[in-house]
Motif scaffolding. Structure first.
Motif, mmCIF file in Angstrom:
data_model
loop_
_atom_site.group_PDB
_atom_site.id
_atom_site.type_symbol
_atom_site.label_atom_id
_atom_site.label_comp_id
_atom_site.label_asym_id
_atom_site.label_seq_id
_atom_site.Cartn_x
_atom_site.Cartn_y
_atom_site.Cartn_z
ATOM 1 N N MET A 102 0.830 -1.019 0.217
ATOM 2 C CA MET A 102 -0.016 0.111 0.028
ATOM 3 C C MET A 102 0.867 1.499 0.110
ATOM 4 S SD MET A 102 -3.280 -0.560 2.489
ATOM 5 C CE MET A 102 -3.949 1.075 2.373
ATOM 6 N N ILE A 103 1.830 1.402 0.753
ATOM 7 C CA ILE A 103 2.526 2.463 1.235
ATOM 8 C C ILE A 103 3.500 2.624 -0.228
ATOM 9 C CG2 ILE A 103 4.550 3.713 2.365
ATOM 10 C CD1 ILE A 103 1.872 3.627 3.720
ATOM 11 N N ILE A 108 4.690 5.908 -5.388
ATOM 12 C CA ILE A 108 4.925 5.982 -6.657
ATOM 13 C C ILE A 108 3.865 6.479 -7.461
ATOM 14 C CG2 ILE A 108 5.374 4.525 -8.670
ATOM 15 C CD1 ILE A 108 6.967 2.624 -6.839
ATOM 16 N N PHE A 109 2.655 6.259 -7.103
ATOM 17 C CA PHE A 109 1.651 6.401 -7.616
ATOM 18 C C PHE A 109 1.150 8.114 -7.470
ATOM 19 C CE2 PHE A 109 -0.578 2.271 -7.741
ATOM 20 C CZ PHE A 109 0.473 1.906 -8.621
ATOM 21 N N ALA A 141 2.932 0.188 -14.016
ATOM 22 C CA ALA A 141 3.495 -0.106 -12.830
ATOM 23 C C ALA A 141 2.820 -0.923 -11.560
ATOM 24 C CB ALA A 141 3.898 1.328 -12.090
ATOM 25 N N SER A 142 1.629 -0.991 -11.727
ATOM 26 C CA SER A 142 0.999 -1.907 -10.703
ATOM 27 C C SER A 142 1.062 -3.297 -11.116
ATOM 28 C CB SER A 142 -0.596 -1.581 -10.806
ATOM 29 O OG SER A 142 -1.135 -1.621 -11.982
ATOM 30 N N ILE A 143 1.522 -3.511 -12.397
ATOM 31 C CA ILE A 143 1.511 -4.882 -12.528
ATOM 32 C C ILE A 143 2.673 -5.503 -12.015
ATOM 33 C CG2 ILE A 143 2.136 -6.584 -14.395
ATOM 34 C CD1 ILE A 143 0.498 -4.808 -16.442
ATOM 35 N N ALA A 144 3.937 -4.617 -12.131
ATOM 36 C CA ALA A 144 5.332 -4.933 -11.496
ATOM 37 C C ALA A 144 5.016 -5.062 -9.863
ATOM 38 C CB ALA A 144 6.438 -4.221 -11.963
ATOM 39 N N LEU A 145 4.452 -3.984 -9.337
ATOM 40 C CA LEU A 145 4.352 -3.781 -7.985
ATOM 41 C C LEU A 145 3.471 -5.028 -7.327
ATOM 42 C CD1 LEU A 145 3.719 0.062 -7.660
ATOM 43 C CD2 LEU A 145 5.711 -1.504 -6.729
ATOM 44 N N ALA A 188 11.111 16.429 -4.930
ATOM 45 C CA ALA A 188 12.455 16.091 -4.489
ATOM 46 C C ALA A 188 12.380 15.182 -3.189
ATOM 47 C CB ALA A 188 13.408 17.439 -4.276
ATOM 48 N N THR A 189 11.670 15.496 -2.201
ATOM 49 C CA THR A 189 11.182 14.948 -0.834
ATOM 50 C C THR A 189 10.556 13.612 -1.216
ATOM 51 O OG1 THR A 189 11.124 17.042 0.056
ATOM 52 C CG2 THR A 189 10.360 15.329 1.275
ATOM 53 N N GLY A 190 9.712 13.583 -2.261
ATOM 54 C CA GLY A 190 8.957 12.203 -2.517
ATOM 55 C C GLY A 190 10.104 11.184 -3.206
ATOM 56 N N GLY A 191 10.858 12.031 -3.926
ATOM 57 C CA GLY A 191 12.077 10.863 -4.731
ATOM 58 C C GLY A 191 12.995 10.497 -3.473
ATOM 59 N N THR A 192 13.234 11.052 -2.428
ATOM 60 C CA THR A 192 13.937 10.744 -1.165
ATOM 61 C C THR A 192 13.128 9.337 -0.708
ATOM 62 O OG1 THR A 192 14.907 12.958 -0.864
ATOM 63 C CG2 THR A 192 15.415 11.338 1.008
ATOM 64 N N LEU A 193 12.130 9.565 -0.251
ATOM 65 C CA LEU A 193 11.236 8.543 0.331
ATOM 66 C C LEU A 193 11.271 7.332 -0.623
ATOM 67 C CD1 LEU A 193 10.508 10.838 2.164
ATOM 68 C CD2 LEU A 193 8.058 10.062 2.230
ATOM 69 N N ILE A 194 11.124 7.650 -2.052
ATOM 70 C CA ILE A 194 11.053 6.465 -2.956
ATOM 71 C C ILE A 194 12.486 5.815 -2.847
ATOM 72 C CG2 ILE A 194 11.187 6.098 -5.530
ATOM 73 C CD1 ILE A 194 8.644 7.985 -5.660
#
Length: 228
Positions: A102-103, A108-109, A141-145, A188-194
């Motif tokens: 979920m997280i 990513i979405f 992306a959801s297929i891979a996830l 940029a902050t979201g990218g750090t979490l990713i």
């Protein structure tokens, strides 16, 4: 106004996630392991591309650190785990990666300029084109996830719907808040979490990513306060 873009986005995630679940159930353990690792490497690349857009590294650092402290004090990880356990019981899932799915899928979405700009376009001009493009990307992306994390990915449509519907319906008032500098800092902050997602997938460390989510709010507040 009916938010067609978000509705199609949700449908794409459900369709892609369902395909991923079928693949997930038929994967040998060794194949599932290499898929985890491949997805982890790709996630690191995506996270780095987003994180390198940071206009002010100090804002990023303060946001992540303060967000981590807030998340730990609020005990978000355990709260999400408790909610996920309730969902798991209701749907009869036995997946060990339900909450992680979920997280991971939500970040990513939903973390990125395409989400915000697409919702604004549909809310202000009635144009769902950007969200329709995002829907296609999220579907693949959801297929891979889902093939990696399982059914938890499908339940990411709950925060996805709340977030995108909210941005679309309140686009006129939120547009003044989400200026270009704010969107860049948030990306940029979201990218750090990713990046943290990639690290978890590769099992290099175990990062409690739910406790870092407040950073996404704090970076907006700091950027606005600086008048960027």
């Amino acid at each position: 106004m009916l938010p067609i873009g978000t509705i199609v986005n949700i449908a794409a995630v459900i369709a892609g996630g369902s395909i991923g679940l079928v693949a997930h159930g038929r994967m040998p353990d060794r194949v599932r392991t290499i898929v985890f690792q491949g997805l982890g490497l790709c996630t690191l690349v995506i996270g780095m591309q987003m994180a390198f857009k940071v206009p002010n590294p100090l804002v990023l650092i303060f946001s992540v650190v303060l967000g981590a402290i807030a998340g730990e004090l609020l005990n978000l990880e355990d709260r999400f785990m408790a909610l996920a356990e309730k969902l798991k019981k209701k749907v009869g899932s036995k997946s060990d990666h339900f909450t992680d799915g979920m997280i991971t899928a939500f970040l990513i979405f939903c973390v990125g300029p395409l989400t915000i700009l697409g919702a604004f376009d549909e809310g202000l001009r009635g144009d769902p084109a950007l969200l329709l493009t995002k829907s296609m990307l999220d579907g693949f992306a959801s297929i891979a996830l889902a093939s990696t994390y399982g059914v938890g990915v499908l339940f990411s449509i709950i925060p996805l719907a709340i977030y995108q519907f909210g941005l679309t319906f309140f686009a006129s008032s939120l547009q003044t808040i989400f200026s270009d500098p704010v969107i860049t800092a948030l990306t940029a902050t979201g990218g750090t979490l990713i990046l943290g997602i990639g690290i978890n997938l590769l099992e290099l460390a175990r990062i409690r990513l739910s406790n870092l989510l407040p950073a996404l709010v704090i970076v907006v507040l700091i950027t606005m306060a600086l008048g960027a």
